[in-house]
Write a protein that holds these residues in place. Sequence first.
Motif, PDB file in Angstrom:
ATOM      1  N   ARG A  10       0.817  -1.206   0.000  1.00  0.00           N
ATOM      2  CA  ARG A  10       0.000   0.000   0.000  1.00  0.00           C
ATOM      3  C   ARG A  10       0.855   1.263   0.000  1.00  0.00           C
ATOM      4  NH1 ARG A  10      -5.501  -0.676   3.100  1.00  0.00           N
ATOM      5  NH2 ARG A  10      -5.801  -2.917   3.001  1.00  0.00           N
ATOM      6  N   ASP A  11       0.275   2.327  -0.557  1.00  0.00           N
ATOM      7  CA  ASP A  11       0.878   3.657  -0.569  1.00  0.00           C
ATOM      8  C   ASP A  11       2.236   3.701  -1.264  1.00  0.00           C
ATOM      9  OD1 ASP A  11      -1.303   4.703   0.843  1.00  0.00           O
ATOM     10  OD2 ASP A  11      -0.434   4.039   2.739  1.00  0.00           O
ATOM     11  N   HIS A 166     -14.812  -3.584   4.830  1.00  0.00           N
ATOM     12  CA  HIS A 166     -14.397  -2.315   4.238  1.00  0.00           C
ATOM     13  C   HIS A 166     -15.236  -1.911   3.029  1.00  0.00           C
ATOM     14  CE1 HIS A 166     -10.939  -2.100   6.877  1.00  0.00           C
ATOM     15  NE2 HIS A 166     -10.642  -3.348   6.570  1.00  0.00           N
ATOM     16  N   ARG A 199      -9.890   7.855  -4.810  1.00  0.00           N
ATOM     17  CA  ARG A 199      -8.978   7.859  -3.667  1.00  0.00           C
ATOM     18  C   ARG A 199      -9.798   8.139  -2.421  1.00  0.00           C
ATOM     19  NH1 ARG A 199      -3.867   5.776  -3.054  1.00  0.00           N
ATOM     20  NH2 ARG A 199      -2.633   6.998  -1.577  1.00  0.00           N
ATOM     21  N   ASN A 201      -9.808   7.709   1.802  1.00  0.00           N
ATOM     22  CA  ASN A 201      -8.987   7.438   2.989  1.00  0.00           C
ATOM     23  C   ASN A 201      -7.574   7.002   2.604  1.00  0.00           C
ATOM     24  OD1 ASN A 201     -11.198   8.000   4.655  1.00  0.00           O
ATOM     25  ND2 ASN A 201     -11.906   5.882   4.578  1.00  0.00           N
ATOM     26  N   ARG A 202      -7.014   7.695   1.593  1.00  0.00           N
ATOM     27  CA  ARG A 202      -5.638   7.496   1.129  1.00  0.00           C
ATOM     28  C   ARG A 202      -5.415   6.155   0.446  1.00  0.00           C
ATOM     29  NH1 ARG A 202      -1.462   8.901   5.760  1.00  0.00           N
ATOM     30  NH2 ARG A 202      -2.646   7.249   6.800  1.00  0.00           N
ATOM     31  N   ASN A 203      -6.486   5.481   0.070  1.00  0.00           N
ATOM     32  CA  ASN A 203      -6.367   4.196  -0.627  1.00  0.00           C
ATOM     33  C   ASN A 203      -7.136   4.229  -1.949  1.00  0.00           C
ATOM     34  OD1 ASN A 203      -4.772   2.613   1.186  1.00  0.00           O
ATOM     35  ND2 ASN A 203      -6.531   2.473   2.550  1.00  0.00           N
ATOM     36  N   ASN A 204      -6.589   3.528  -2.953  1.00  0.00           N
ATOM     37  CA  ASN A 204      -7.316   3.356  -4.208  1.00  0.00           C
ATOM     38  C   ASN A 204      -8.431   2.337  -4.003  1.00  0.00           C
ATOM     39  OD1 ASN A 204      -5.774   5.122  -5.744  1.00  0.00           O
ATOM     40  ND2 ASN A 204      -4.291   3.550  -6.293  1.00  0.00           N
ATOM     41  N   ARG A 205      -9.646   2.739  -4.332  1.00  0.00           N
ATOM     42  CA  ARG A 205     -10.790   1.835  -4.217  1.00  0.00           C
ATOM     43  C   ARG A 205     -11.640   1.973  -5.469  1.00  0.00           C
ATOM     44  NH1 ARG A 205     -12.952   3.204   1.781  1.00  0.00           N
ATOM     45  NH2 ARG A 205     -14.317   1.422   1.394  1.00  0.00           N
ATOM     46  N   PHE A 220      -9.558  -1.549  -0.324  1.00  0.00           N
ATOM     47  CA  PHE A 220      -8.357  -1.172  -1.063  1.00  0.00           C
ATOM     48  C   PHE A 220      -8.068  -2.171  -2.183  1.00  0.00           C
ATOM     49  CE2 PHE A 220      -3.810  -2.306  -1.415  1.00  0.00           C
ATOM     50  CZ  PHE A 220      -3.327  -1.153  -2.016  1.00  0.00           C
ATOM     51  N   PRO A 222      -4.947  -2.834  -5.035  1.00  0.00           N
ATOM     52  CA  PRO A 222      -3.632  -2.402  -5.519  1.00  0.00           C
ATOM     53  C   PRO A 222      -3.654  -2.115  -7.018  1.00  0.00           C
ATOM     54  CG  PRO A 222      -3.658  -4.763  -5.124  1.00  0.00           C
ATOM     55  CD  PRO A 222      -4.955  -4.243  -4.585  1.00  0.00           C
TER      56      PRO A 222
END
Length: 231
Positions: A10-11, A166, A199, A201-205, A220, A222
Amino acid sequence: MDVLKNTEVRDGKADSKETNERIGTIPKSDDVPFKVKDLLLGVSVEYVPKKDYEWYVLRATYGREIKALETIRSLGGVAYVPLHRTREERDGKIKKVLKPFVQQFVFLYSNEKEAYRFVNEVPELHYLTFYYNHFKISKKGYNPPLTVDFKRMSNFIRLTCIEDDHVEVLTNKHVVFKSDEMVRITDGKFKGIVGKVARINRNNRVVVTIENVCMIATAFVPKYALEKIPD
């Protein structure tokens, strides 16, 4: 098309690396019969495309979504309510209970005649009404019932049948998508789901949208597991 599984942290804290692990074939079309596990029934249910059938969007008052679903099924109809398990305290104990993802909505797969019969002629369903499409005008001069085609609804059903804490309904109408491009998820729990990347909560979804009804986001995903879909 076969794809090769990569790895990613992640990130962007680690580079993607290819492996030789084959993960199977990505479906080319969603306009085909499919099976999913129904949380309410606890068994797999098959959905089959039918001529002149569409998914009608209905509204059930007073939290009767599940009751409507059970009644329609008992009368031989095909209906769907997106459900998820949530934790609640009952009798001093924390228990998992099934609740609708989206309040008040029930989806009915039928032709026009059958849809009107369920809504207008079944006394047990007196609390059901059509959800109208306010962006269209019928030949008779009024807003028609909102419907969803089989392909789009199949994608929505597949996502909302996946149990993952999630997965969530996005109530914020100002979701910012990374682009207008559609993508398909090629690996993991959400493999085969189609939507747009946002984007959150700072994640790709990946976000699946039923226009004028709701937006639901995966967990999330990747970058290696996202495949762009040509227009």
